[in-house]
Design a protein around this motif. Structure first.
Motif, short mmCIF file in Angstrom:
data_model
loop_
_atom_site.label_atom_id
_atom_site.label_comp_id
_atom_site.label_asym_id
_atom_site.label_seq_id
_atom_site.Cartn_x
_atom_site.Cartn_y
_atom_site.Cartn_z
N PRO A 86 30.75 33.84 46.15
CA PRO A 86 31.43 35.14 46.16
C PRO A 86 32.11 35.42 44.75
O PRO A 86 32.29 34.43 43.90
CB PRO A 86 32.80 35.20 47.16
CG PRO A 86 32.96 33.86 47.06
CD PRO A 86 31.68 33.01 47.13
N ASP A 87 32.50 36.67 44.38
CA ASP A 87 32.91 37.01 43.04
C ASP A 87 34.42 36.68 42.90
O ASP A 87 34.93 36.43 41.95
CB ASP A 87 32.75 38.40 42.77
CG ASP A 87 31.30 38.80 42.53
OD1 ASP A 87 30.70 38.37 41.66
OD2 ASP A 87 30.76 39.61 43.33
N PHE A 88 34.96 36.65 43.98
CA PHE A 88 36.40 36.19 44.47
C PHE A 88 36.57 35.94 45.61
O PHE A 88 36.15 36.09 46.74
CB PHE A 88 37.22 37.37 43.93
CG PHE A 88 37.27 38.71 44.80
CD1 PHE A 88 38.24 38.81 45.84
CD2 PHE A 88 36.13 39.62 44.39
CE1 PHE A 88 37.82 39.95 46.53
CE2 PHE A 88 36.11 40.92 45.15
CZ PHE A 88 37.00 40.81 46.17
N ILE A 89 37.74 35.35 45.89
CA ILE A 89 38.27 34.85 47.28
C ILE A 89 39.62 35.47 47.49
O ILE A 89 40.40 35.84 46.81
CB ILE A 89 38.69 33.12 47.38
CG1 ILE A 89 37.50 32.38 47.16
CG2 ILE A 89 39.65 32.96 48.61
CD1 ILE A 89 36.56 32.68 48.50
N CYS A 90 39.49 36.11 48.61
CA CYS A 90 40.82 36.94 49.20
C CYS A 90 41.39 35.85 50.23
O CYS A 90 40.93 35.78 51.38
CB CYS A 90 40.40 38.25 49.84
SG CYS A 90 41.91 39.02 50.53
#
Length: 312
Positions: A86-90
């Protein structure tokens, strides 16, 4: 005479906001995916949702995907980054809820710091369902992640002063302004936050999200109106990129949570949940979301392919 395709030019442009060190959102000067009209800016980003605690409420079919990784947020995040990219982790701090474990803000900040120190992608920080706890939680985590330029989801009308002052002013991170599916409410909250001193290029918007079939048409029309106001009317108060927490909504509706044993004719629960997540994500992306948060790896794969097909 050769045919020349007409193009729509706008006076406004969506701001480019950098999350972390190099994840750029926004920057477009046309409607979503309208590359034939002009510059579509940066590709929409995809984030994956994890929790700070084991997500017992998640459907078994989703939990099975992550196997033993979901019992530790650092292990879970690393697994997602390595396997699904993914592009980021939430990270959603459900454990902080006073109605649950009531985990201390100090403990949550320590978890966030470990993630920041060990991951190669930026973080989006999400809280629990308690607005008062979230204000304290975001303040402590923002302090632990000073100048990381991570996004905090979200500042709302009830706590925006405390959240924006800590996240955006004191500790150099990005404030996400969350409103309730109304252009005027989104505009008002953006104005209030910028009046505190937060710069627009240190802000994102979450104008509200929903799963398909659950007020989704209001979400889509609100996103459409926000983008048109930002581009066509050059409304600077609405030119921040939009982040949509699709997974928060798609996996809590009955189509996603009811088991096949309860309603056999609906078919496999996992298939339904993934379908809800994908269709909701496609809708908000087509209406103007610059980033989406997803839960299931199959959703990530499909949405990544969708974005690629629409932008290349």
């Amino acid at each position: 005479m050769a045919y020349k395709m007409p193009t729509q030019k706008y006076s406004g442009k969506i701001l480019e906001v950098t999350v972390g060190s190099d994840l750029k959102l926004g920057g477009e000067s046309v409607l979503p995916f309208y590359g034939f009209d002009g510059n579509i800016g940066n590709k929409p980003a995809i984030g994956m949702e994890i929790w700070d605690i084991f997500p017992e409420s998640w459907p078994a079919a989703v939990l099975d995907v992550f196997k033993d990784a979901a019992d530790d947020p650092l292990k879970w995040a690393a697994y997602c980054v390595e396997k699904y990219k993914p592009d980021f982790i939430c990270i959603k701090f459900e454990g902080a809820s006073p109605d649950g474990l009531n985990r201390s803000v100090e403990e949550c900040a320590e978890i966030a710091k470990k993630l920041a120190d060990n991951l190669t992608v930026p973080l989006v920080i999400a809280g629990c369902q308690d607005n008062d706890k979230n204000a304290k939680l975001f303040t402590k985590i923002a302090e632990a992640l000073t100048n990381k330029n991570y996004a905090f989801l979200s500042a709302i009308e009830a706590n925006y002063k405390e959240v924006a002052a800590a996240v955006g002013l004191a500790y150099g991170n990005i404030v996400v302004a969350e409103s309730s599916v109304d252009l005027n409410l989104a505009k008002q909250l953006n104005i209030l936050i910028t009046q505190l001193g937060v710069k627009p290029d240190k802000m994102l918007m979450n104008p509200g999200c929903a799963a398909v079939g659950y007020g989704f048409e209001y979400v889509i029309t609100t996103l459409d109106r926000i983008k048109l106001a930002a581009l066509e009317q050059n409304d600077e108060t609405l030119q921040m990129p939009i982040i949509s927490p699709v997974s928060f909504e798609a996996w809590k509706v009955k189509e996603s949570v009811v088991t096949q044993e309860d309603i056999p004719e609906w078919g496999p629960q996992e298939e339904r949940g993934v379908a809800m997540e994908i269709s909701s994500a496609v809708g908000v992306l087509a209406a103007g979301a610059n980033a989406v948060i997803l839960r299931h790896p199959r959703s990530v794969e499909v949405i990544r392919n969708f974005i690629t097909e629409m932008t290349e």
